[in-house]
Design an enzyme around this catalytic site. Structure first.
Site, mmCIF file in Angstrom:
data_model
loop_
_atom_site.group_PDB
_atom_site.id
_atom_site.type_symbol
_atom_site.label_atom_id
_atom_site.label_comp_id
_atom_site.label_asym_id
_atom_site.label_seq_id
_atom_site.Cartn_x
_atom_site.Cartn_y
_atom_site.Cartn_z
ATOM 1 N N PRO A 18 0.848 -1.204 0.000
ATOM 2 C CA PRO A 18 0.000 0.000 0.000
ATOM 3 C C PRO A 18 0.872 1.238 0.000
ATOM 4 O O PRO A 18 1.769 1.375 0.831
ATOM 5 C CB PRO A 18 -0.795 -0.137 1.308
ATOM 6 C CG PRO A 18 0.074 -0.964 2.192
ATOM 7 C CD PRO A 18 0.814 -1.914 1.294
ATOM 8 N N MET A 19 0.617 2.155 -0.933
ATOM 9 C CA MET A 19 1.395 3.398 -1.012
ATOM 10 C C MET A 19 0.444 4.558 -1.262
ATOM 11 O O MET A 19 -0.336 4.536 -2.223
ATOM 12 C CB MET A 19 2.447 3.320 -2.125
ATOM 13 C CG MET A 19 3.584 2.364 -1.830
ATOM 14 S SD MET A 19 4.796 2.291 -3.173
ATOM 15 C CE MET A 19 3.907 1.254 -4.345
ATOM 16 N N VAL A 20 0.507 5.557 -0.405
ATOM 17 C CA VAL A 20 -0.378 6.712 -0.507
ATOM 18 C C VAL A 20 -0.147 7.433 -1.830
ATOM 19 O O VAL A 20 0.993 7.695 -2.217
ATOM 20 C CB VAL A 20 -0.145 7.672 0.680
ATOM 21 C CG1 VAL A 20 -0.988 8.939 0.517
ATOM 22 C CG2 VAL A 20 -0.491 6.974 1.990
ATOM 23 N N GLU A 43 -3.695 3.362 1.799
ATOM 24 C CA GLU A 43 -4.438 3.480 3.049
ATOM 25 C C GLU A 43 -5.581 4.479 2.887
ATOM 26 O O GLU A 43 -5.384 5.608 2.452
ATOM 27 C CB GLU A 43 -3.522 3.970 4.175
ATOM 28 C CG GLU A 43 -4.250 4.190 5.493
ATOM 29 C CD GLU A 43 -3.436 4.999 6.497
ATOM 30 O OE1 GLU A 43 -3.747 4.941 7.689
ATOM 31 O OE2 GLU A 43 -2.497 5.699 6.063
ATOM 32 N N GLN A 87 -6.800 -1.679 2.398
ATOM 33 C CA GLN A 87 -6.142 -1.259 3.631
ATOM 34 C C GLN A 87 -6.804 -0.005 4.179
ATOM 35 O O GLN A 87 -6.978 0.985 3.471
ATOM 36 C CB GLN A 87 -4.650 -0.967 3.432
ATOM 37 C CG GLN A 87 -3.968 -0.720 4.781
ATOM 38 C CD GLN A 87 -2.547 -0.229 4.688
ATOM 39 O OE1 GLN A 87 -2.297 0.885 4.236
ATOM 40 N NE2 GLN A 87 -1.602 -1.054 5.122
ATOM 41 N N CYS A 116 2.188 3.166 9.545
ATOM 42 C CA CYS A 116 2.512 4.461 8.945
ATOM 43 C C CYS A 116 2.965 5.445 10.019
ATOM 44 O O CYS A 116 2.239 5.694 10.985
ATOM 45 C CB CYS A 116 1.311 5.028 8.207
ATOM 46 S SG CYS A 116 1.670 6.592 7.382
ATOM 47 N N LYS A 155 -0.574 -4.595 8.948
ATOM 48 C CA LYS A 155 0.785 -4.248 8.544
ATOM 49 C C LYS A 155 1.395 -3.391 9.637
ATOM 50 O O LYS A 155 0.832 -2.352 10.007
ATOM 51 C CB LYS A 155 0.765 -3.492 7.213
ATOM 52 C CG LYS A 155 2.144 -3.232 6.614
ATOM 53 C CD LYS A 155 1.996 -2.724 5.185
ATOM 54 C CE LYS A 155 3.355 -2.570 4.516
ATOM 55 N NZ LYS A 155 4.103 -1.399 5.003
ATOM 56 N N ASN A 214 8.584 -6.645 4.298
ATOM 57 C CA ASN A 214 8.475 -5.372 3.592
ATOM 58 C C ASN A 214 9.606 -4.457 4.034
ATOM 59 O O ASN A 214 10.092 -4.549 5.156
ATOM 60 C CB ASN A 214 7.114 -4.733 3.897
ATOM 61 C CG ASN A 214 6.951 -3.357 3.287
ATOM 62 O OD1 ASN A 214 6.676 -2.389 3.973
ATOM 63 N ND2 ASN A 214 7.139 -3.245 1.986
ATOM 64 N N GLY A 216 12.416 -3.728 1.823
ATOM 65 C CA GLY A 216 13.695 -4.071 1.214
ATOM 66 C C GLY A 216 14.054 -3.313 -0.041
ATOM 67 O O GLY A 216 15.117 -3.553 -0.629
#
Length: 476
Positions: A18-20, A43, A87, A116, A155, A214, A216
Site C-alpha cells: 500500500p502506497m499513498v 491506506e 487497507q 505508517c 501491517k 516489507n 527491502g
C-alpha cells in the site's frame, strides 16, 4: 467466528505494498499485469470511507466508492476483485468493521495499517500510533475477524526492542488474523536506514501464520531475482514491494525490468494520473487534460478511440434506460442551449465564466444568477441550467462535475448575450482592476465593481495532476 467465504493464500506471493497516492487502480492493474499475486490499495481512512456511497460505474465497468463531494475515494473492478486487499486507517473497532462490511463484497481481503509513521495518520491514533496500544490493536483485529467474511491482516513496523516486537506479534496472531506484514524499520526510521532482516526473520520463526516481509526496496531489491533473496534473508512467507514497484512496476516480471517508457505507456492506458521520472515526465507534468497526457506519450489515437468507445457505451446505456437522463423537470422549451465545454486553460488564473456573469448581473443591477444542477445516474455526469433575468441557459454537453457544469451554463448565457466571458485575450477591465469606491466619491459616477462573492473565483485548475515523486508516500 465467521468462516471466510474466500481465503487469500499468503504463502509464496509477490505483493504490491500500500502506497499513498500511488496504490490506485491503474497502478494495481499494472502490477498484476507484470506478475504481482496480490495488490494492496493505498491506506484509506475509515471516517472518509463511511461517508461514501457504493456506485456501480457501468461506463468504466468499475465499482466506485464516492464521497459526498463526488470524489471517488476508492475504485476497483472485477479483474482485481480476488486479488486486491483493502487497507484502512482506523483507531476504532466499530468503525473498522463498518468499513469492512461496506467493501467486503468487492475486495479479497481487509488490512489495518499499523505502521505508517506520518503525522496525518498517527495524530488520529492510527498507523504506527496503534503500536503503543496493544489492547486497541487486539480489539480492532478481533472485531474484524469475527465480523467480516474476508481474511483480515495487518501491517506493522517493528518496535525498538526485539522482545517487545515478538510479544506484540504473538498477541496479534491470537486475534485470528490470516497474515501479518512487517516493515523492518521502527517508527522513527526512514528508507535510508537499513531494514532489519534479522527481526523479520525472528518474527517469521515465532509465528505460525504467514509473515510478509516489507522494506527491502532501498538496499535489497533492484531486480526481480532480488525479491526471492530478500524473502530468504527474512525467512518470510511472502514479500511486499513498495518503492521498487513505484519506480518500475515491472519489478514483478520474471523476465526482467521493462523500459520505463514502455511501462509508462501501459500505465497511461489505465488512466495515468501520477508523474513519473523520465524526459517525457516533464511533458506529463505540464499536461492539463487526459488528452494532453496521452499525446505526450504518443497515445493520442488511443485517447480518441477510448473516448469513442466510452461515448458509445454511454449512449447505449442511455438508450436502454432513457429515464436515467434526468433532464431538468421543468419545461425546457424556453431554455437557450449550446454545445459548450469549459476549458480551464482558456482562462486567466482566478477568472471564470461564473465570475464574469456575476459581475455583469451586478453591473446591470440584476438578481444573482441561479444554478440548478442535476446528475445523470447512468454515468454520474452533470448538467446545469442557469437562470438570469428569468431566462434559462444550458449546455447540451454533460460534465464530470457540478462545478464544470455550472461554468458551461454560464458560458452559454454570456455568449448568447455577446458578453465577455473572461477568456485569455478578452478585454474585461472590471474583472482585473477592481477598486473599492472611496467614501467621498460621487455616487452618480461610474459604479465601481465590488469583489466577487466568496467561492465565485475558481482557484483550482481544471485538471489536477498527481503530486511529484517527492510527495509520494509509502504506506509504511
Amino acid at each position: 467466528m465467521i468462516v471466510n467465504s474466500l481465503s487469500l493464500c499468503y504463502h509464496n506471493k509477490l505483493i504490491l505494498a500500500p502506497m499513498v497516492r500511488v496504490g490506485t487502480l491503474p497502478m494495481r492493474l499494472l502490477a498484476l499485469d507484470y506478475g504481482a499475486d496480490i495488490v494492496y490499495c493505498e491506506e484509506l481512512i475509515d471516517l472518509k470511507m463511511l461517508q461514501c456511497k457504493r456506485v456501480v460505474n457501468e461506463v468504466l465497468s468499475t465499482v466506485d466508492f464516492v464521497a459526498p463531494d463526488d470524489r471517488v475515494v476508492f475504485r476497483t473492478c472485477e479483474r482485481e476483485q480476488n486479488k486486491v486487499v483493502f487497507q484502512m486507517g482506523t483507531s476504532d473497532a466499530e468503525r473498522a468493521l463498518a468499513v469492512a462490511r461496506l467493501v467486503e463484497n468487492d475486495v479479497a481481503g481487509i488490512d489495518v495499517n499499523m505502521g505508517c509513521p506520518k503525522e496525518y495518520s498517527t495524530k488520529g491514533g492510527m498507523g504506527a500510533a496503534l503500536l503503543s496500544d496493544p489492547d486497541k490493536i487486539e480489539k480492532i483485529l478481533s472485531t474484524l475477524v469475527k465480523g467480516t467474511h474476508k481474511p483480515v491482516t495487518c501491517k506493522i513496523r517493528i518496535l525498538p526492542s526485539l522482545e517487545d516486537t515478538l510479544n506484540l506479534v504473538k498477541r496479534i496472531e491470537r486475534t485470528g488474523i490470516s497474515a501479518i506484514a512487517v516493515h523492518g524499520r521502527n517508527q522513527e526510521e526512514r528508507p535510508q536506514h537499513p531494514v532489519s532482516c534479522d527481526v523479520i526473520r525472528a518474527i517469521a520463526e515465532t509465528l505460525s501464520i504467514p509473515v510478509i516481509a516489507n522494506g527491502g526496496s532501498h538496499d535489497h531489491i533492484q531486480q526481480h531475482l532480488d525479491i526471492e533473496d530478500f524473502r530468504q534473508a527474512t525467512a518470510a512467507s511472502s514479500v511486499m514491494v513498495a518503492r521498487a514497484a513505484m519506480w518500475n512496476p515491472s519489478i514483478f516480471l520474471k523476465d526482467g525490468l521493462r523500459p520505463l517508457e514502455e511501462v509508462m505507456q501501459k500505465y497511461i492506458k489505465y488512466m495515468l494520473r501520477e508523474q513519473l521520472e523520465s524526459p517525457q515526465g516533464r511533458l506529463l507534468h505540464a499536461a492539463q487534460s487526459s488528452q494532453e497526457i496521452c499525446e505526450a506519450f504518443g497515445l493520442g489515437a488511443f485517447y480518441e478511440e477510448t473516448i469513442r468507445e466510452l461515448d458509445a457505451r454511454r449512449a447505449d446505456l442511455l438508450a436502454k434506460t432513457p429515464e436515467a437522463a434526468e433532464e431538468p423537470a421543468e419545461d425546457t422549451s424556453g431554455i437557450i442551449k449550446m454545445a459548450i465545454k469549459f476549458d480551464r486553460r482558456a482562462y486567466p488564473p482566478q477568472i471564470t465564466p461564473k465570475m464574469c456573469l456575476l459581475e455583469w448581473c451586478r453591473r446591470e443591477k440584476l438578481p444573482q444568477p441561479v444554478y440548478e444542477t442535476v446528475q445523470r445516474p447512468i454515468d454520474r455526469m452533470f448538467c446545469s441550467v442557469v437562470t438570469v433575468a428569468e431566462q434559462k441557459y444550458q449546455s447540451t454537453l454533460w460534465d464530470k462535475s457540478k462545478k464544470l457544469a455550472e461554468q458551461t451554463a454560464a458560458i452559454v448565457c454570456l455568449r448568447s448575450q455577446g458578453l465577455p466571458e473572461g477568456r485569455l485575450g478578452e478585454e474585461s477591465p472590471s474583472l482585473n482592476k477592481r477598486k473599492r469606491e472611496a467614501p467621498d466619491q460621487d455616487p452618480g459616477g461610474l459604479r465601481v465593481q465590488e469583489p466577487a462573492l466568496p467561492g465565485e473565483i475558481c482557484k483550482k485548475p481544471f485538471v489536477t495532476l498527481g503530486s511529484n515523486e517527492n510527495n509520494l508516500q509509502e504506506g509504511c
